[in-house]
Design a protein around this motif. Sequence first.
Motif, mmCIF file in Angstrom:
data_model
loop_
_atom_site.group_PDB
_atom_site.id
_atom_site.type_symbol
_atom_site.label_atom_id
_atom_site.label_comp_id
_atom_site.label_asym_id
_atom_site.label_seq_id
_atom_site.Cartn_x
_atom_site.Cartn_y
_atom_site.Cartn_z
ATOM 1 N N GLN A 1 33.795 56.059 33.502
ATOM 2 C CA GLN A 1 32.671 55.126 33.503
ATOM 3 C C GLN A 1 32.789 54.124 32.363
ATOM 4 N N GLU B 1 35.599 53.156 30.901
ATOM 5 C CA GLU B 1 36.658 52.217 31.257
ATOM 6 C C GLU B 1 36.160 51.189 32.273
ATOM 7 N N ALA B 2 35.382 51.717 33.252
ATOM 8 C CA ALA B 2 34.828 50.792 34.239
ATOM 9 C C ALA B 2 33.891 49.787 33.584
ATOM 10 N N GLU C 1 33.983 48.839 30.387
ATOM 11 C CA GLU C 1 34.804 47.909 29.604
ATOM 12 C C GLU C 1 35.486 46.890 30.515
ATOM 13 N N SER C 2 35.990 47.369 31.677
ATOM 14 C CA SER C 2 36.614 46.433 32.615
ATOM 15 C C SER C 2 35.598 45.416 33.125
ATOM 16 N N ALA C 3 34.399 45.948 33.444
ATOM 17 C CA ALA C 3 33.348 45.030 33.903
ATOM 18 C C ALA C 3 32.967 44.054 32.803
ATOM 19 N N GLU C 4 32.904 44.553 31.550
ATOM 20 C CA GLU C 4 32.579 43.670 30.432
ATOM 21 C C GLU C 4 33.653 42.607 30.253
ATOM 22 N N SER C 5 34.944 43.021 30.403
ATOM 23 C CA SER C 5 36.031 42.056 30.302
ATOM 24 C C SER C 5 35.939 41.009 31.417
ATOM 25 N N VAL C 6 35.641 41.487 32.646
ATOM 26 C CA VAL C 6 35.499 40.562 33.762
ATOM 27 C C VAL C 6 34.340 39.607 33.520
ATOM 28 N N SER D 1 33.151 38.764 30.601
ATOM 29 C CA SER D 1 33.524 37.857 29.523
ATOM 30 C C SER D 1 34.407 36.724 30.046
#
Length: 363
Positions: free
Chosen positions: A91, A93-94, A96-101, A103
Amino acid sequence: MAAGNSGRPPVPLVDFRGGSGSSSFRDSYDEAGADWMQDGDEAPSEPLVLPLLASSEDTERLMQETSQELQKLRASSSSNLSALRVHMEAQMEALESAESVLSLAAERVKSEKRALEEYRTAVLANLATERAKFDAELVKRHQEFMCERECFEQEQRKLQQVAEQQRGTVLLDVGGVHFKTSRSTLTSVHGSMLAAMFSGRHDSMLSSEGQDGRTFIDRDGAPFGYILNFLRDRSAKGAIDALPAQERDAVRREAHYFGLDHLIFPPNRRTIVLGGFDGFHELDSTLVLDVGGEERFGAGPAMSTRRRMFAAVGLGDCRVLAVGGYSSTSSISLSTTEVLDLTSMVFTPGPQMGSRKLTPSFQ
């Protein structure tokens, strides 16, 4: 009661009514018996038997079972915790990935916003430039229109003047040469003799000859043609200036008679500096100052001979005569002369003097 526990290992029984055991158990028993009696039951005929605590082996076995259960529970909890940790990490990682997306999306939105602002600025600047061009073109077209309008009005005025001149046609006979012109041309210079003659006040005094009614003027007809052309168009002055000296003098004479010499031959307002000495040798250069113009000296025509200590005099007909002087080239005084035509600004050889002179005087 022993038969009812056949499925389990035998448990030692103790008779609390016989006096063995602790008093607390007896008291408990007595209290229990009293309760039964209160309920109306009969007192038990046999001794009350209670099970003793389990033996050490049972306790150890129970502890082992409990330990096994705890180990299973711990293993299950550890497995659940591990699974939960893995799930949570997934969750995270998901997230963080969503946050990166998000951003990257935010940066893209900012970049697109900047691009839109730059495009908007460029469009506004282009619009301002196009509007300025349009305004300039509009002003230019307006000016062209006004200029064309002015030209059209000038043409109308000229046509009206031509029509008026044609209505006031005058036929002349000047010394046998016939001319046809307009009254407005002849009276264009106020104060001249022609303006007075054809003003209309003296028509009865003008002599007319022939069937065509030409007005006769007893003057030289050939020079009068140049004067008439000058009255028609002031640019005809160039043709008069280009005439040979004798013909130009004839035009000057007739212009003086008709009171037009000051206009056709204005007084010379040029100052000429001729030759000289620069400290090393004589000069053949000249300087010309047009008084009333830019009022600064300009280069004039070169003389044919280097001279110093010579005389110069105006001849009264737009010519200047340079006489005598000294030249170090020949180391002698000069007897030659030169004539400068102020109209053409060209030097020509003048008459030869009978003797050499330095700064001759003129009477």
